[in-house]
Design an enzyme around this catalytic site. Structure first.
Site, short mmCIF file in Angstrom:
data_model
loop_
_atom_site.label_atom_id
_atom_site.label_comp_id
_atom_site.label_asym_id
_atom_site.label_seq_id
_atom_site.Cartn_x
_atom_site.Cartn_y
_atom_site.Cartn_z
N HIS A 1 0.71 -1.03 -0.24
CA HIS A 1 0.34 0.49 -0.26
C HIS A 1 1.61 1.42 0.20
O HIS A 1 1.96 1.17 0.06
CB HIS A 1 -1.26 0.19 1.17
CG HIS A 1 -0.43 -0.19 2.35
ND1 HIS A 1 0.18 1.30 3.31
CD2 HIS A 1 -0.56 -0.56 3.56
CE1 HIS A 1 -0.03 0.65 4.15
NE2 HIS A 1 0.31 -0.28 4.51
N CYS B 1 3.56 -4.39 6.87
CA CYS B 1 3.02 -4.70 5.18
C CYS B 1 4.43 -3.97 4.29
O CYS B 1 5.49 -3.29 4.81
CB CYS B 1 1.45 -3.50 5.31
SG CYS B 1 0.20 -4.14 5.48
#
Length: 266
Positions: free
Chosen positions: A180, A206
């Protein structure tokens, strides 16, 4: 013959020139006790202070192997925070076309904090990233071989972390571990102190990307694309992985269902 020095005559492959008899003869007033034996291939071992001879092509190839693979910096200052990479720009210039790509996969080096978009063993594009902080249990990036999952979206917000991000794509845990963008507030405002950490650990597991990089992954990386996450740095030789790991070799033979062009670009 030079008095007091051992002379080593090498007949075989010397600096790339073939000689008829590939053997080693020894002579001299200072005798060398052990026979070297035959010399084949690229180098002769150092004996009695005589420096080893390397095949020039082999030496040149090794000199080209590099782990210095980061894209050129795009420095910027946002809200008084200096950043090595501009979070509003692509990491490495124009993005590649995936037309004709037969073996699309993603390689991630935690040591380098880099994401490599791959076609077989060839690097198509390199993105800067931030992986897990590794400070407490639960905020590390898992190592291993994974695949892009079905979940993806253009925005999320995580109240427990008081931050969100744009253009997310799940690669583990069905919405838990994501590619992301760099993080933003609930009002979609960039968090500069986190964005400034691209190329260093900053996430809860992430992969943080620049906003354009995250958008490109969202738009172009198909479902079930292989993702290899390794600790070690990626060594490159002419834009190809040098001595790939078993996981990298296997991934280089894969292709997502429908091929690299399975998604509509936007």
């Amino acid at each position: 013959m030079l008095t007091g020095l051992a002379t080593v005559i090498v007949l075989g492959t010397v600096a790339g020139v073939a000689v008829k008899n590939p053997s080693v003869l020894h002579a001299g007033t200072s005798a060398i006790g052990n026979v070297l034996g035959k010399i084949t291939g690229h180098a002769a071992q150092s004996v009695s202070g005589v420096r080893a001879l390397s095949h020039p092509k082999t030496a040149a190839a090794k000199n080209l192997v590099t782990t210095n693979n980061a894209p050129p910096p795009t420095p910027v200052v946002i809200d008084g925070v200096s950043m090595r990479y501009n979070p509003y720009k692509p990491s490495d210039g124009a993005y590649p076309s995936l037309a004709g790509v037969k073996h699309l996969w993603i390689d991630v080096s935690v040591d380098q904090q880099l994401v490599y978009i791959m076609n077989g063993n060839h690097v198509l594009y390199t993105m800067v990233t931030s992986t897990g902080l590794d400070t407490v249990p639960g905020n590390s990036t898992p190592l291993g071989v994974y695949h892009i999952q079905a979940e993806r979206g253009t925005w999320f917000y995580a109240p427990q972390y008081q931050m969100g991000a744009q253009y997310w794509v799940s690669w583990l845990g069905h919405g838990v571990f994501l590619f992301h963008s760099v993080t933003e507030t609930i009002n979609h405002k960039l968090i500069p102190t986190v964005a400034a950490k691209l190329m260093s650990k900053a996430s809860h597991g992430c992969f943080h990307l620049t906003i354009p990089d995250a958008q490109w992954v969202y738009n172009h990386i198909p479902y079930h694309t292989t993702v290899v996450v390794e600790q070690a740095p990626v060594r490159l030789l002419n834009h190809q992985i040098y001595k790939p790991s078993a996981e990298q070799k296997a991934a280089a033979l894969t292709n997502p269902p429908g091929g690299a062009n399975a998604m509509q670009s936007s």
